[in-house]
Enzyme design. Structure first.
Site, PDB file in Angstrom:
ATOM      1  N   CYS A 143       0.833  -1.198   0.000  1.00 61.61           N
ATOM      2  CA  CYS A 143       0.000   0.000   0.000  1.00 61.61           C
ATOM      3  C   CYS A 143       0.868   1.249   0.000  1.00 61.61           C
ATOM      4  O   CYS A 143       1.314   1.707   1.060  1.00 61.61           O
ATOM      5  CB  CYS A 143      -0.927  -0.008   1.215  1.00 61.61           C
ATOM      6  SG  CYS A 143      -1.925   1.481   1.372  1.00 61.61           S
ATOM      7  N   CYS A 146      -0.622   4.143   2.015  1.00 60.18           N
ATOM      8  CA  CYS A 146      -0.482   4.023   3.470  1.00 60.18           C
ATOM      9  C   CYS A 146       0.937   4.366   3.928  1.00 60.18           C
ATOM     10  O   CYS A 146       1.130   5.011   4.959  1.00 60.18           O
ATOM     11  CB  CYS A 146      -0.809   2.607   3.921  1.00 60.18           C
ATOM     12  SG  CYS A 146      -2.425   2.003   3.426  1.00 60.18           S
ATOM     13  N   ASP A 147       1.930   3.883   3.180  1.00 58.00           N
ATOM     14  CA  ASP A 147       3.291   3.880   3.703  1.00 58.00           C
ATOM     15  C   ASP A 147       4.287   4.749   2.932  1.00 58.00           C
ATOM     16  O   ASP A 147       5.438   4.870   3.344  1.00 58.00           O
ATOM     17  CB  ASP A 147       3.816   2.440   3.724  1.00 58.00           C
ATOM     18  CG  ASP A 147       2.945   1.530   4.566  1.00 58.00           C
ATOM     19  OD1 ASP A 147       2.432   2.001   5.592  1.00 58.00           O
ATOM     20  OD2 ASP A 147       2.774   0.356   4.201  1.00 58.00           O
TER      21      ASP A 147
END
Length: 318
Positions: A143, A146-147
């Site tokens: 992801c 997300c990261d």
């Protein structure tokens, strides 16, 4: 055991929430079991894969684009406005045969319905390497949204050759100093517009005919590089990078069904005549049954179909 519902929708995302909107407006008073947020599995967020998407530019009605989470928030508000009840639990198991469908949620409760719509989507695939598993959330991710911010000014790698891989790589250029796209072949599967966008980005470099055979360095407890194998010669080499992002496809989230529904060879639920499954009163919509288009708008369209199919099927049972 809760009261007998007309319809229960399992899973959220564009398919689930669209089904909820249509079912609510048809006075079916649907219950949605949207799933639980899992820190260890960010690709299984309630709201579906759009929760991991930064910009949605091809959904009609949003000429300036919209972020995936913002879009899903609007879907959710609209479903709630029309009376959908939403519970944030996973379905642990289900018994779908017979006139009363039974579902058990992870809070220990049992739910009954006359009809069920499955819209649990699909989740990211992993390479299956021990080193990849050991370094997951320590530099290995599926992801970018997300990261990505954790990899500022670092070299990162993206594995894959489809639209998702190009989108992830392009997004990561906001943070990384360089993005290496690793692909098994010399040609991408991505659409031309996504290919062009990536190939014209100065921060993206392509590593052709290569596959990851080891993520380094488990002993260090973080990603320091990758061991690659040339898919033509079999030779291996090591490259340095600070992060690895997987974008190699998805698998349908159907484990809780325990094989009750017919699926294809990849595990996607088989539908016929719209969204009907092999079990009477059970319908499927979105990426859990669609391996071809896998777009927000097609998932929403299938959610609409599933709600109408369920409504008409329920009418025949009266």
């Amino acid at each position: 055991m809760t009261d007998l519902r007309n319809v229960i929708i399992v899973g959220s995302g564009p398919a689930g929430f669209t089904a909820a909107i249509y079912a609510s407006r048809a006075n079916l008073e649907p219950l949605m079991l949207e799933g639980e947020p899992r820190p260890e599995a960010p690709d299984l967020l309630p709201g579906g894969q759009l929760m991991l998407t930064t910009e949605v530019e091809n959904y009609p009605g949003f000429p300036e684009g919209i972020t995936g989470p913002d879009m899903m928030d609007l879907f959710r508000k609209q479903a709630l406005r029309f009376g959908t009840e939403v519970l944030t639990y996973d379905v642990a198991r289900a018994e779908l045969e017979g006139p009363v469908k039974k579902l058990w949620t992870t809070d220990g409760k049992e739910h009954h319905a006359k009809a069920v719509i499955i819209s649990t989507g699909a989740s990211a695939k992993w390479l299956g390497l021990e080193s990849e598993t050991a370094l997951r959330n320590r530099g290995v991710s599926a992801c970018a949204t997300c990261d990505g911010a954790f990899f500022r000014n670092k070299v990162v790698a993206v594995v894959g050759g489809g639209d998702t891989a190009m989108e992830e790589a392009t997004f990561l250029t906001r943070f990384a100093s360089k993005v290496l796209v690793i692909h098994r072949r010399e040609e991408l599967r991505a659409s031309k517009i996504m290919q062009d966008r990536a190939k014209h980005n100065d921060k993206i470099e392509f590593v052709w005919n290569s596959e990851v055979v080891e993520v380094l360095d488990v002993e260090a407890g973080r990603v320091t590089g990758l061991r690659l194998k040339d898919t033509r010669s079999g030779d291996t080499r090591t490259i340095e990078c600070g992060g690895l992002f997987l974008a190699i496809g998805h698998k349908p989230n159907t484990g809780f069904l325990e094989g009750q529904l017919d699926t294809d060879e990849l595990g996607y639920v088989t539908v016929k005549g719209g969204t009907r499954t092999n079990i009477e009163g059970v319908f499927a919509a979105g990426d859990v049954s669609d391996k071809v288009y896998r777009q927000a708008i097609t998932a929403a369209g299938m959610g609409c179909q599933a709600a109408i199919d369920a409504e008409r099927w329920l009418e025949t049972q009266e």
